[in-house]
Design a protein around this motif. Structure first.
Motif, PDB file in Angstrom:
ATOM      1  N   PRO A 233       0.837  -1.198   0.000  1.00 16.76           N
ATOM      2  CA  PRO A 233       0.000   0.000   0.000  1.00 16.76           C
ATOM      3  C   PRO A 233       0.877   1.256   0.000  1.00 16.76           C
ATOM      4  O   PRO A 233       1.995   1.250   0.505  1.00 16.76           O
ATOM      5  N   ALA A 234       0.348   2.319  -0.546  1.00 12.86           N
ATOM      6  CA  ALA A 234       1.101   3.572  -0.677  1.00 12.86           C
ATOM      7  C   ALA A 234       1.350   4.186   0.696  1.00 12.86           C
ATOM      8  O   ALA A 234       0.407   4.411   1.449  1.00 12.86           O
ATOM      9  N   PRO A 235       2.626   4.452   1.033  1.00 18.99           N
ATOM     10  CA  PRO A 235       2.920   5.125   2.313  1.00 18.99           C
ATOM     11  C   PRO A 235       2.577   6.613   2.213  1.00 18.99           C
ATOM     12  O   PRO A 235       2.192   7.106   1.151  1.00 18.99           O
ATOM     13  N   ASN A 236       2.754   7.334   3.285  1.00 22.76           N
ATOM     14  CA  ASN A 236       2.483   8.770   3.299  1.00 22.76           C
ATOM     15  C   ASN A 236       3.675   9.602   2.860  1.00 22.76           C
ATOM     16  O   ASN A 236       3.618  10.827   2.895  1.00 22.76           O
ATOM     17  N   VAL A 237       4.762   8.940   2.485  1.00 19.60           N
ATOM     18  CA  VAL A 237       5.981   9.646   2.084  1.00 19.60           C
ATOM     19  C   VAL A 237       6.555   9.041   0.811  1.00 19.60           C
ATOM     20  O   VAL A 237       6.290   7.890   0.485  1.00 19.60           O
ATOM     21  N   ASP A 238       7.355   9.846   0.107  1.00 19.40           N
ATOM     22  CA  ASP A 238       8.051   9.356  -1.081  1.00 19.40           C
ATOM     23  C   ASP A 238       9.315   8.619  -0.656  1.00 19.40           C
ATOM     24  O   ASP A 238       9.847   8.830   0.440  1.00 19.40           O
ATOM     25  N   GLY A 239       9.816   7.785  -1.526  1.00 18.00           N
ATOM     26  CA  GLY A 239      11.058   7.061  -1.284  1.00 18.00           C
ATOM     27  C   GLY A 239      12.167   7.637  -2.149  1.00 18.00           C
ATOM     28  O   GLY A 239      11.940   8.529  -2.979  1.00 18.00           O
ATOM     29  N   ALA A 240      13.373   7.126  -1.960  1.00 17.76           N
ATOM     30  CA  ALA A 240      14.514   7.533  -2.772  1.00 17.76           C
ATOM     31  C   ALA A 240      15.542   6.408  -2.760  1.00 17.76           C
ATOM     32  O   ALA A 240      15.670   5.678  -1.771  1.00 17.76           O
ATOM     33  N   LEU A 241      16.264   6.280  -3.845  1.00 16.69           N
ATOM     34  CA  LEU A 241      17.346   5.307  -3.944  1.00 16.69           C
ATOM     35  C   LEU A 241      18.658   6.061  -3.791  1.00 16.69           C
ATOM     36  O   LEU A 241      18.867   7.090  -4.454  1.00 16.69           O
ATOM     37  N   VAL A 242      19.513   5.566  -2.897  1.00 14.38           N
ATOM     38  CA  VAL A 242      20.809   6.199  -2.657  1.00 14.38           C
ATOM     39  C   VAL A 242      21.917   5.176  -2.845  1.00 14.38           C
ATOM     40  O   VAL A 242      21.692   3.968  -2.726  1.00 14.38           O
ATOM     41  N   HIS A 243      23.108   5.673  -3.138  1.00 11.52           N
ATOM     42  CA  HIS A 243      24.283   4.823  -3.352  1.00 11.52           C
ATOM     43  C   HIS A 243      25.415   5.312  -2.459  1.00 11.52           C
ATOM     44  O   HIS A 243      25.723   6.499  -2.431  1.00 11.52           O
ATOM     45  N   PHE A 244      26.017   4.370  -1.725  1.00 13.57           N
ATOM     46  CA  PHE A 244      27.181   4.667  -0.892  1.00 13.57           C
ATOM     47  C   PHE A 244      28.328   3.774  -1.356  1.00 13.57           C
ATOM     48  O   PHE A 244      28.150   2.566  -1.488  1.00 13.57           O
ATOM     49  N   LYS A 245      29.480   4.358  -1.587  1.00 11.45           N
ATOM     50  CA  LYS A 245      30.688   3.583  -1.887  1.00 11.45           C
ATOM     51  C   LYS A 245      31.473   3.504  -0.583  1.00 11.45           C
ATOM     52  O   LYS A 245      32.052   4.483  -0.125  1.00 11.45           O
ATOM     53  N   ILE A 246      31.457   2.323   0.026  1.00 14.85           N
ATOM     54  CA  ILE A 246      32.006   2.115   1.368  1.00 14.85           C
ATOM     55  C   ILE A 246      33.521   1.870   1.316  1.00 14.85           C
ATOM     56  O   ILE A 246      34.010   1.129   0.463  1.00 14.85           O
ATOM     57  N   LEU A 247      34.219   2.496   2.261  1.00 20.15           N
ATOM     58  CA  LEU A 247      35.655   2.264   2.434  1.00 20.15           C
ATOM     59  C   LEU A 247      35.868   1.136   3.445  1.00 20.15           C
ATOM     60  O   LEU A 247      35.059   0.989   4.368  1.00 20.15           O
ATOM     61  N   PRO A 248      36.949   0.369   3.322  1.00 21.12           N
ATOM     62  CA  PRO A 248      37.260  -0.593   4.392  1.00 21.12           C
ATOM     63  C   PRO A 248      37.487   0.166   5.696  1.00 21.12           C
ATOM     64  O   PRO A 248      38.102   1.231   5.703  1.00 21.12           O
ATOM     65  N   HIS A 249      36.974  -0.351   6.812  1.00 20.58           N
ATOM     66  CA  HIS A 249      37.043   0.350   8.101  1.00 20.58           C
ATOM     67  C   HIS A 249      38.469   0.707   8.504  1.00 20.58           C
ATOM     68  O   HIS A 249      38.711   1.770   9.051  1.00 20.58           O
ATOM     69  N   GLU A 250      39.429  -0.187   8.231  1.00 19.89           N
ATOM     70  CA  GLU A 250      40.806   0.071   8.647  1.00 19.89           C
ATOM     71  C   GLU A 250      41.356   1.330   7.986  1.00 19.89           C
ATOM     72  O   GLU A 250      41.999   2.145   8.627  1.00 19.89           O
ATOM     73  N   SER A 251      41.115   1.488   6.693  1.00 21.36           N
ATOM     74  CA  SER A 251      41.634   2.669   6.000  1.00 21.36           C
ATOM     75  C   SER A 251      40.817   3.911   6.349  1.00 21.36           C
ATOM     76  O   SER A 251      41.354   5.016   6.382  1.00 21.36           O
ATOM     77  N   ALA A 252      39.546   3.749   6.645  1.00 15.31           N
ATOM     78  CA  ALA A 252      38.702   4.899   6.992  1.00 15.31           C
ATOM     79  C   ALA A 252      39.130   5.529   8.309  1.00 15.31           C
ATOM     80  O   ALA A 252      39.008   6.737   8.489  1.00 15.31           O
ATOM     81  N   LEU A 253      39.644   4.732   9.224  1.00 17.88           N
ATOM     82  CA  LEU A 253      40.017   5.239  10.543  1.00 17.88           C
ATOM     83  C   LEU A 253      41.521   5.414  10.734  1.00 17.88           C
ATOM     84  O   LEU A 253      41.973   5.782  11.816  1.00 17.88           O
ATOM     85  N   ALA A 254      42.286   5.173   9.684  1.00 14.53           N
ATOM     86  CA  ALA A 254      43.740   5.358   9.779  1.00 14.53           C
ATOM     87  C   ALA A 254      44.057   6.844   9.889  1.00 14.53           C
ATOM     88  O   ALA A 254      43.410   7.673   9.252  1.00 14.53           O
ATOM     89  N   PRO A 255      45.043   7.191  10.708  1.00 12.75           N
ATOM     90  CA  PRO A 255      45.403   8.610  10.836  1.00 12.75           C
ATOM     91  C   PRO A 255      45.979   9.146   9.536  1.00 12.75           C
ATOM     92  O   PRO A 255      46.701   8.450   8.835  1.00 12.75           O
ATOM     93  N   ASN A 256      45.633  10.392   9.206  1.00 13.50           N
ATOM     94  CA  ASN A 256      46.192  11.006   8.000  1.00 13.50           C
ATOM     95  C   ASN A 256      47.470  11.753   8.358  1.00 13.50           C
ATOM     96  O   ASN A 256      47.902  11.752   9.502  1.00 13.50           O
ATOM     97  N   GLN A 257      48.076  12.424   7.387  1.00 14.81           N
ATOM     98  CA  GLN A 257      49.344  13.120   7.603  1.00 14.81           C
ATOM     99  C   GLN A 257      49.248  14.158   8.716  1.00 14.81           C
ATOM    100  O   GLN A 257      50.167  14.295   9.509  1.00 14.81           O
ATOM    101  N   GLU A 258      48.162  14.900   8.778  1.00 16.08           N
ATOM    102  CA  GLU A 258      47.982  15.904   9.831  1.00 16.08           C
ATOM    103  C   GLU A 258      48.044  15.279  11.212  1.00 16.08           C
ATOM    104  O   GLU A 258      48.652  15.813  12.122  1.00 16.08           O
ATOM    105  N   GLU A 259      47.391  14.114  11.362  1.00 15.11           N
ATOM    106  CA  GLU A 259      47.351  13.457  12.653  1.00 15.11           C
ATOM    107  C   GLU A 259      48.686  12.842  13.013  1.00 15.11           C
ATOM    108  O   GLU A 259      48.978  12.607  14.179  1.00 15.11           O
ATOM    109  N   MET A 260      49.538  12.566  12.007  1.00 11.27           N
ATOM    110  CA  MET A 260      50.841  11.969  12.253  1.00 11.27           C
ATOM    111  C   MET A 260      51.840  13.032  12.697  1.00 11.27           C
ATOM    112  O   MET A 260      52.836  12.722  13.309  1.00 11.27           O
ATOM    113  N   SER A 261      51.586  14.288  12.363  1.00 14.34           N
ATOM    114  CA  SER A 261      52.510  15.337  12.753  1.00 14.34           C
ATOM    115  C   SER A 261      52.334  15.662  14.227  1.00 14.34           C
ATOM    116  O   SER A 261      51.360  15.275  14.850  1.00 14.34           O
TER     117      SER A 261
END
Length: 180
Positions: A69-97
């Motif tokens: 049945p029709a809901p009271n709201v519209d829907g939407a399709l979204v796309h996420f390109k996921i990073l591996p968790h290890e690389s996502a939380l690795a410190p960057n150059q700023e954090e290494m300084s």
């Protein structure tokens, strides 16, 4: 939910990279895909998506009449390109300084920290971090060392600033343990 890579599901939790397509309520899809740092609707979930996703895209709106049945709201399709968790939380150059080596951060630590910072959105970040997590003077020092103003509010920090601050807080906490 549709994923194009399920290699990271070996333990039942998603840890790897890949493409994720979600059918969401239109309003939620817009908030997740289109909010930027400083926007009124910028939330902890936006920080987490920015950190763990290489890209996020609002693909298209789906009229509510397409469902039965029709809901009271519209829907939407979204796309996420996921990073591996290890690389996502690795410190960057700023954090290494600096004079303190960054300490590793787990996905759970990062999520807990970001959610805590957003626990009272109208308050300053320094006031949202409880002393049982980090002492007040440690928070003040970490914010100063990462270039954050003491008056910064949660919605005004990028995912990189959250991660940098958490790395710095962890390093300072470790330093204090060694000195004690």
């Amino acid at each position: 939910l549709f994923m194009t890579n399920s290699e990271g599901l070996s333990d039942g939790n998603f840890h790897g990279g890949g493409d994720v397509f979600l059918l969401l309520q239109d309003e939620a899809a817009q908030r997740l895909c289109q909010c930027k740092v400083g926007d009124a609707n910028y939330r902890a979930m936006n920080v987490l998506i920015d950190r763990y996703c290489e890209s996020r895209e609002y693909l298209f709106k789906i009229d509510r009449k397409a469902f039965f049945p029709a809901p009271n709201v519209d829907g939407a399709l979204v796309h996420f390109k996921i990073l591996p968790h290890e690389s996502a939380l690795a410190p960057n150059q700023e954090e290494m300084s600096g004079n303190l080596a960054p300490v590793g951060v787990s996905p759970k630590q990062f999520e807990t920290f970001v959610n805590q910072c957003f626990s009272r959105r109208r308050k300053m970040v320094k006031n949202n971090i409880p002393t049982n997590m980090y002492e007040t003077h440690v928070v003040a020092r970490a914010m100063e060392e990462t270039g954050l103003d003491a008056q910064t509010r949660p919605q005004d920090m990028s995912c990189h600033q959250y991660l940098s601050l958490l790395h710095r807080l962890q390093a300072l906490k470790e330093e204090e343990k060694k000195l004690a």
